[in-house]
Design a protein around this motif. Structure first.
Motif, PDB file in Angstrom:
ATOM      1  N   PHE A 139       0.867  -1.182   0.000  1.00  9.96           N
ATOM      2  CA  PHE A 139       0.000   0.000   0.000  1.00  9.96           C
ATOM      3  C   PHE A 139       0.899   1.226   0.000  1.00  9.96           C
ATOM      4  N   LYS A 140       0.778   2.077  -1.024  1.00  2.00           N
ATOM      5  CA  LYS A 140       1.703   3.193  -1.215  1.00  2.00           C
ATOM      6  C   LYS A 140       1.362   4.378  -0.294  1.00  2.00           C
ATOM      7  N   VAL A 141       1.968   4.367   0.873  1.00  2.21           N
ATOM      8  CA  VAL A 141       1.761   5.453   1.832  1.00  2.21           C
ATOM      9  C   VAL A 141       2.291   6.761   1.245  1.00  2.21           C
ATOM     10  N   SER A 142       1.554   7.837   1.412  1.00  3.71           N
ATOM     11  CA  SER A 142       2.015   9.147   0.954  1.00  3.71           C
ATOM     12  C   SER A 142       3.036   9.703   1.938  1.00  3.71           C
ATOM     13  N   MET A 143       4.289   9.813   1.494  1.00  2.00           N
ATOM     14  CA  MET A 143       5.321  10.356   2.361  1.00  2.00           C
ATOM     15  C   MET A 143       5.167  11.865   2.515  1.00  2.00           C
ATOM     16  N   HIS A 144       4.594  12.518   1.510  1.00  2.00           N
ATOM     17  CA  HIS A 144       4.303  13.945   1.649  1.00  2.00           C
ATOM     18  C   HIS A 144       3.386  14.157   2.855  1.00  2.00           C
ATOM     19  N   ALA A 145       2.335  13.349   2.946  1.00  6.57           N
ATOM     20  CA  ALA A 145       1.376  13.478   4.042  1.00  6.57           C
ATOM     21  C   ALA A 145       1.991  13.076   5.371  1.00  6.57           C
ATOM     22  N   ALA A 146       2.728  11.971   5.379  1.00  7.15           N
ATOM     23  CA  ALA A 146       3.311  11.463   6.623  1.00  7.15           C
ATOM     24  C   ALA A 146       4.303  12.451   7.222  1.00  7.15           C
ATOM     25  N   VAL A 147       5.195  12.959   6.400  1.00  6.78           N
ATOM     26  CA  VAL A 147       6.226  13.869   6.906  1.00  6.78           C
ATOM     27  C   VAL A 147       5.621  15.201   7.344  1.00  6.78           C
ATOM     28  N   ALA A 153       2.896  17.892  14.139  1.00  3.76           N
ATOM     29  CA  ALA A 153       2.676  17.308  15.468  1.00  3.76           C
ATOM     30  C   ALA A 153       3.851  17.611  16.393  1.00  3.76           C
ATOM     31  N   VAL A 154       5.059  17.551  15.849  1.00  4.06           N
ATOM     32  CA  VAL A 154       6.256  17.853  16.650  1.00  4.06           C
ATOM     33  C   VAL A 154       6.305  19.343  17.002  1.00  4.06           C
ATOM     34  N   LEU A 155       6.015  20.195  16.039  1.00  8.26           N
ATOM     35  CA  LEU A 155       6.063  21.639  16.276  1.00  8.26           C
ATOM     36  C   LEU A 155       5.049  22.086  17.328  1.00  8.26           C
ATOM     37  N   VAL A 156       3.894  21.446  17.354  1.00  2.00           N
ATOM     38  CA  VAL A 156       2.890  21.767  18.372  1.00  2.00           C
ATOM     39  C   VAL A 156       3.446  21.472  19.762  1.00  2.00           C
ATOM     40  N   GLN A 157       4.190  20.374  19.883  1.00  2.00           N
ATOM     41  CA  GLN A 157       4.759  19.998  21.178  1.00  2.00           C
ATOM     42  C   GLN A 157       5.936  20.881  21.565  1.00  2.00           C
ATOM     43  N   VAL A 158       6.747  21.248  20.601  1.00  5.72           N
ATOM     44  CA  VAL A 158       7.950  22.026  20.889  1.00  5.72           C
ATOM     45  C   VAL A 158       7.629  23.505  21.113  1.00  5.72           C
ATOM     46  N   TYR A 159       6.677  24.026  20.361  1.00  3.33           N
ATOM     47  CA  TYR A 159       6.318  25.434  20.469  1.00  3.33           C
ATOM     48  C   TYR A 159       5.028  25.594  21.270  1.00  3.33           C
ATOM     49  N   ASN A 160       3.904  25.661  20.595  1.00  2.00           N
ATOM     50  CA  ASN A 160       2.626  25.823  21.285  1.00  2.00           C
ATOM     51  C   ASN A 160       1.496  25.406  20.348  1.00  2.00           C
ATOM     52  N   PRO A 161       0.271  25.317  20.851  1.00  5.03           N
ATOM     53  CA  PRO A 161      -0.856  24.855  20.023  1.00  5.03           C
ATOM     54  C   PRO A 161      -1.106  25.671  18.764  1.00  5.03           C
ATOM     55  N   TRP A 162      -0.616  26.931  18.733  1.00  7.48           N
ATOM     56  CA  TRP A 162      -0.813  27.747  17.537  1.00  7.48           C
ATOM     57  C   TRP A 162      -0.133  27.138  16.317  1.00  7.48           C
ATOM     58  N   ALA A 163       0.865  26.307  16.554  1.00  5.84           N
ATOM     59  CA  ALA A 163       1.548  25.654  15.437  1.00  5.84           C
ATOM     60  C   ALA A 163       0.612  24.729  14.673  1.00  5.84           C
ATOM     61  N   ALA A 164      -0.511  24.376  15.300  1.00  7.13           N
ATOM     62  CA  ALA A 164      -1.493  23.511  14.637  1.00  7.13           C
ATOM     63  C   ALA A 164      -2.088  24.171  13.401  1.00  7.13           C
ATOM     64  N   LEU A 165      -1.942  25.488  13.298  1.00  4.66           N
ATOM     65  CA  LEU A 165      -2.423  26.182  12.099  1.00  4.66           C
ATOM     66  C   LEU A 165      -1.710  25.681  10.847  1.00  4.66           C
ATOM     67  N   LEU A 166      -0.520  25.115  11.049  1.00  4.76           N
ATOM     68  CA  LEU A 166       0.228  24.554   9.924  1.00  4.76           C
ATOM     69  C   LEU A 166      -0.452  23.325   9.328  1.00  4.76           C
ATOM     70  N   LEU A 167      -1.468  22.821  10.020  1.00  3.25           N
ATOM     71  CA  LEU A 167      -2.249  21.709   9.463  1.00  3.25           C
ATOM     72  C   LEU A 167      -2.928  22.116   8.157  1.00  3.25           C
ATOM     73  N   LEU A 168      -3.101  23.427   7.968  1.00  5.00           N
ATOM     74  CA  LEU A 168      -3.638  23.909   6.689  1.00  5.00           C
ATOM     75  C   LEU A 168      -2.674  23.541   5.562  1.00  5.00           C
ATOM     76  N   GLY A 169      -1.377  23.606   5.851  1.00  3.97           N
ATOM     77  CA  GLY A 169      -0.382  23.194   4.872  1.00  3.97           C
ATOM     78  C   GLY A 169      -0.425  21.700   4.622  1.00  3.97           C
ATOM     79  N   VAL A 170      -0.688  20.944   5.682  1.00  2.00           N
ATOM     80  CA  VAL A 170      -0.814  19.486   5.544  1.00  2.00           C
ATOM     81  C   VAL A 170      -1.998  19.161   4.636  1.00  2.00           C
ATOM     82  N   ALA A 171      -3.115  19.852   4.864  1.00  2.00           N
ATOM     83  CA  ALA A 171      -4.307  19.628   4.039  1.00  2.00           C
ATOM     84  C   ALA A 171      -4.026  19.989   2.583  1.00  2.00           C
ATOM     85  N   TRP A 172      -3.292  21.073   2.384  1.00  6.04           N
ATOM     86  CA  TRP A 172      -2.966  21.516   1.026  1.00  6.04           C
ATOM     87  C   TRP A 172      -2.111  20.488   0.295  1.00  6.04           C
TER      88      TRP A 172
END
Length: 211
Positions: A139-147, A153-172
């Motif tokens: 099953f060809k996992v999308s590495m773009h999506a995984a990475v 997820a790491v940035l949210v833990q290292v910085y703060n919950p506002w980093a979750a806004l980057l999920l818009l980039g993940v969706a894109w």
């Protein structure tokens, strides 16, 4: 001159947007910049240490494997630097794991900040999971999506919950892979899950365990 159909214009805009996302938010970009972002925070913004530990992780996790992948693409060993053919991903995966493992060893020997060691280990775990699914389940996992998902997820833990806004980039970038027909919706969904659990989850556990 007859007007260009609206459908054609719309499709062209979607394709252009998808290609931009696929390149700008490619795995190698995340893997190069993420360690620098983590190092900047955990070293209290110490430029020298940020560059040292961030670049060790980034170079071994991103630049060196990407050099192998680009070289292989130019020689015709796989279709492109994104290696969209599942069966052709053996050498690229091996390069990623091999170089990252070397970088991981250097971080340990050099007594790098525990967060950078945890990050490299989490990246390795995520890669191993992706390899198991890609070749074990065929099953060809999308590495773009995984990475991308794992990085956020790491940035949210290292910085703060506002980093979750980057999920818009993940969706894109997930949308882009489907739009370009390089992946299915299921493949980017599984990739996102691998990143969040295998990458972000592993980082959370390892960073706490290495205290």
């Amino acid at each position: 001159m007859s007007p260009v159909p609206a459908e054609t214009t719309s499709a062209s805009v979607r394709q252009r947007s998808a290609r931009i996302a696929t390149e700008v938010l490619a795995p190698w970009v995340w893997v190069l910049l993420l360690p620098l972002a983590v190092a900047w925070q955990v070293t209290s913004h110490h430029v020298g240490e940020t560059l040292l530990w961030g670049l060790i992780t980034g170079v071994f996790g991103s630049i060196l494997p990407m050099a192998v992948i680009i070289r292989g693409a130019k020689k015709g060993q796989w279709d492109s630097h994104h290696v969209t053919n599942r069966a052709a991903r053996v050498i690229p995966f091996a390069a990623c794991i091999g170089f990252l493992a070397i970088g991981f060893g250097i971080l340990i020997v050099g007594n790098a900040p525990r967060e950078l060691i945890a990050l490299a280990a989490a990246e390795l775990i995520s890669l191993v999971i992706s390899v198991a699914i890609t070749f074990g389940a065929k099953f060809k996992v999308s590495m773009h999506a995984a990475v991308a998902a794992g990085a956020v997820a790491v940035l949210v833990q290292v910085y703060n919950p506002w980093a979750a806004l980057l999920l818009l980039g993940v969706a894109w970038v997930c949308w882009s892979r489907v739009e370009l027909k390089d992946h299915t919706t299921a493949e980017v969904s599984v990739g996102t899950l691998v990143g969040l659990v295998g990458g972000g989850g592993a980082y959370l556990a390892l960073a706490a365990a290495l205290v």
